[in-house]
Design an enzyme around this catalytic site. Structure first.
Site, PDB file in Angstrom:
ATOM      1  CB  CYS A 198      37.270  74.264  34.341  1.00 40.72           C
ATOM      2  SG  CYS A 198      35.862  74.620  35.414  1.00 40.72           S
ATOM      3  CG  LEU A 207      36.358  80.625  36.554  1.00 42.88           C
ATOM      4  CD1 LEU A 207      37.076  81.454  37.610  1.00 42.88           C
ATOM      5  CD2 LEU A 207      36.503  81.277  35.184  1.00 42.88           C
ATOM      6  CG  ASP A 252      27.312  72.711  33.742  1.00 44.66           C
ATOM      7  OD1 ASP A 252      27.993  72.508  34.764  1.00 44.66           O
ATOM      8  OD2 ASP A 252      27.647  73.542  32.872  1.00 44.66           O
ATOM      9  N   GLY A 312      29.669  89.735  21.700  1.00 42.82           N
ATOM     10  CA  GLY A 312      28.890  89.790  20.465  1.00 42.82           C
ATOM     11  C   GLY A 312      29.525  89.086  19.291  1.00 42.82           C
TER      12      GLY A 312
END
Length: 637
Positions: free
Chosen positions: A2, A51, A100, A363
């Site tokens: 967000c 988001l 969360d 990665g």
């Protein structure tokens, strides 16, 4: 993922400007296209762009506790939130949502500012405690998520996920920080905590800030990267442990209520994450690759090997030097000069991924943790040589050789010893600065205008490297260089690049190798398990042998970069020359005769000045967008 923004009256209880709060939030709408939210009260405004990734139905923000005492705007993901929720429930806390975000709220009730020690993830948040009249801001341990702030002359405190939100306030002074310009042309990015503006700062990685009315902000570093006590010395055993630990980090970061995919460049690190994702996820995965028409930079065939091995849906695009639309858009994504040319393919990669998923795993971090950059090898060898001679002798002998040896940019690598001689003549920190610097002190001095040189007089970017190297928890030169990169290059370049290009496409990117416990474990490994016999990532490659083809693991490193030198002798050179032919804003801050000389020497093939030209192009783009009204600080009387 967000975007957050806010306004806080540090002096009193003035009414917030709702139009300003809306303008700040709108400026970062790309970070959260799924919704917006605000909270206003005397002396405070909080804004949020969402988001939706977790708890799609009830995760709106700003989020408050039932009594309205504590509220939060939060950007990021907390990967251990389910474990923390169970801990908090056992301590009597009740939850209204599955998000969360609420775990941070309840965690504040339980632990106060120490909540940052409990949460693991990528985050930046602002938490308001009305009963204490306290605004608390925090940024994650490695700096994956950004947080900018400014204190205006009238004691207004502004904060936001991106600079462009702060710039919505016309009261923010548009004064360039000349030391940030120096940093940009030294490193290719503006180092934390600076920004290009003298009156704006970034909250550092692993830091939190506490604000109370009538008091100065208090900043605390709550986490520093320190090596764990690692007993592994055997390569095969360490490789098994690494594979298990990294697999756990990948699994922990797959939590989402939306589709998740993988960035797959064809290199070691992205192949590792993709392979471990494929093992962890039962359903079909999507992965995304960017290629180039220059075989020296193209890794598509290696990416195809990994995708085919795991039966992953593979989406591929090729970046062209004719993509001037993206080049011109880059300064607007970063809001300040940013000089890593791989931002171009990274943006295209994020754009490709966003057509298919909302979250992608990357990665990034493998080179910094496992000594994948060749500069670690060079630095280790140079430091061994430094130890053979006293400093005065080195300065005399190698300093003289460095001054006398010709600058042979056009020659094969083995004939270009001038830089090595110069690095051997100085301290370890200054030598490493020469390894990572885009432009040397002399090159920057030749570029800068007299006014800019006066404004930066006495400042040495190499001192920043020395400052971090002095704090490194290990005296091993390679480990110390890795620590420096975690504090500078990783947060200032790599993570900034990924965040801005991904969020410009409303895509969340997660970086499993930067799980803090994995970082600390990797830091604790002895050097021979990371760098041995001229080969980097030794233990990582051994760990991946069961998962990734050997021809991918043990080939020469390419890196995710663009054929910049060739492009600047073609379409990029034409476009840059056209800019120089106009009334470029560069002329106010740079010696244009030197700029044109560098461009011509590159076009003629006399030297490779492509990185310098790219820095100038990106700085010019910043000035075109933001700099017509910018000014340097007034000279001291």
């Amino acid at each position: 993922m967000c975007g957050i923004s806010g306004w806080f009256d540090m002096a009193g209880l003035r009414s917030p400007d709702r139009r300003l709060a809306k303008a700040m939030n709108d400026a970062i709408a790309h970070r959260g296209p799924d919704g917006e939210g605000f909270h206003f009260e005397p002396g405070l405004a909080l804004g949020h762009r969402r988001l939706a990734i977790i708890d799609l139905a009830t995760g709106e923000q700003p989020m408050f506790t039932e009594a309205g005492r504590i509220g939060i705007v939060f950007n990021g993901e907390i990967f251990n939130y389910r474990d923390l929720r169970r801990v908090l429930e056992r301590r009597g806390h009740t939850f209204r949502t599955r998000s969360d975000t609420e775990v941070i709220l309840r965690g504040w009730v339980e632990w106060g500012p120490d909540v940052v020690d409990q949460i693991h993830g990528q985050f930046a948040f602002a938490l308001w405690d009305r009963s204490e009249q306290t605004l608390f801001l925090a940024r994650d341990r490695l700096g994956e998520k950004p947080l900018y702030y400014s204190i205006l002359p009238d004691r207004t405190f502004l904060f936001a996920s991106e600079l462009k939100a702060l710039m919505a306030d016309p009261a923010l002074p548009r004064v360039i920080d000349p030391l940030a310009v120096e940093d940009f042309f030294a490193f290719g990015y503006v180092t934390d905590p600076r920004t290009i503006y003298a009156g704006v700062r970034k909250l550092g990685a692993g830091q939190c800030m506490l604000l109370q009315r009538g008091q100065s902000p208090r900043i605390r570093t709550y986490w520093e990267p320190h090596p764990a006590n690692v007993s592994e010395r055997d390569l095969d055993h360490a490789a098994d442990i690494l594979r298990d630990r990294l697999s756990g980090a990948v699994r922990s970061q797959l939590v989402a209520d939306v589709p998740v995919g993988a960035f797959l460049s064809g290199g070691v690190d992205s192949s590792a994450i993709t392979a471990l994702m494929a093992q962890a996820v039962p359903q079909a995965l999507s992965c995304f690759t960017i290629g180039f028409d220059d075989p020296k930079f193209d890794e598509r065939r290696y990416a195809e090997e990994v995708a085919a091995r795991y039966d992953i849906r593979h989406h591929v695009e090729v970046v062209s030097p004719d993509d001037m639309e993206t080049v011109e858009a880059l300064p607007g994504m970063f809001d300040e000069p940013f000089g890593d040319s791989s931002a171009l393919p990274t943006y295209r990669l994020a754009k490709l991924a966003r057509r298919h998923v909302t979250v992608a795993l990357s990665g990034d971090g493998g080179d910094e943790l496992f000594a994948g950059y060749r500069r670690y090898l060079f630095h280790g060898r140079e430091e061994s040589l430094r130890g053979l001679l006293p400093a005065p002798v080195r300065r005399s002998v190698f300093g003289t050789l460095g001054r006398l040896y010709p600058k042979l940019d056009w020659a094969p690598q083995f004939m270009r010893a001038r830089q090595t001689f110069r690095e051997l003549s100085v301290s370890a920190a200054e030598g490493y600065f020469h390894n990572v610097a885009v432009l040397s002190d002399e090159q920057r001095a030749a570029l800068f205008s007299p006014d800019l040189k006066r404004a930066t007089s006495g400042y040495r970017p190499a001192d920043l490297i020395a400052e971090h190297m002095a704090k490194a928890p290990s005296k091993d030169p390679v480990s110390a260089a890795q620590y420096v990169d975690l504090k500078t290059w990783l947060v200032g370049d790599i993570l900034t690049k990924v965040d801005r290009t991904a969020m410009a496409n409303s895509l969340e990117v997660r970086v499993p190798m930067l799980d803090p416990t994995f970082v600390e474990w990797a830091m604790g490994l002895p050097r021979p398990l990371k760098l041995s016999g001229g080969e980097g990532k030794v233990v990582l490659k051994r760990a991946l042998e069961p998962l990734v083809p050997n021809d991918l693991l043990y080939r020469k490193k390419q890196g995710f970069s663009v054929p910049l030198a060739r492009w600047f002798r073609g379409s990029f050179g034409d476009a840059f020359a056209a800019k120089l032919g106009k009334a470029t804003p560069l002329a106010e801050h740079f010696d244009m005769a030197t700029v044109r000389k560098l461009a011509e020497a590159h076009r003629q093939g006399w030297s490779d000045n492509s990185r310098t030209l790219w820095l100038l192009w990106m700085f010019n783009g910043f000035l075109e967008r933001h700099g017509r009204s910018l000014r340097l600080p007034e000279p001291a009387a």
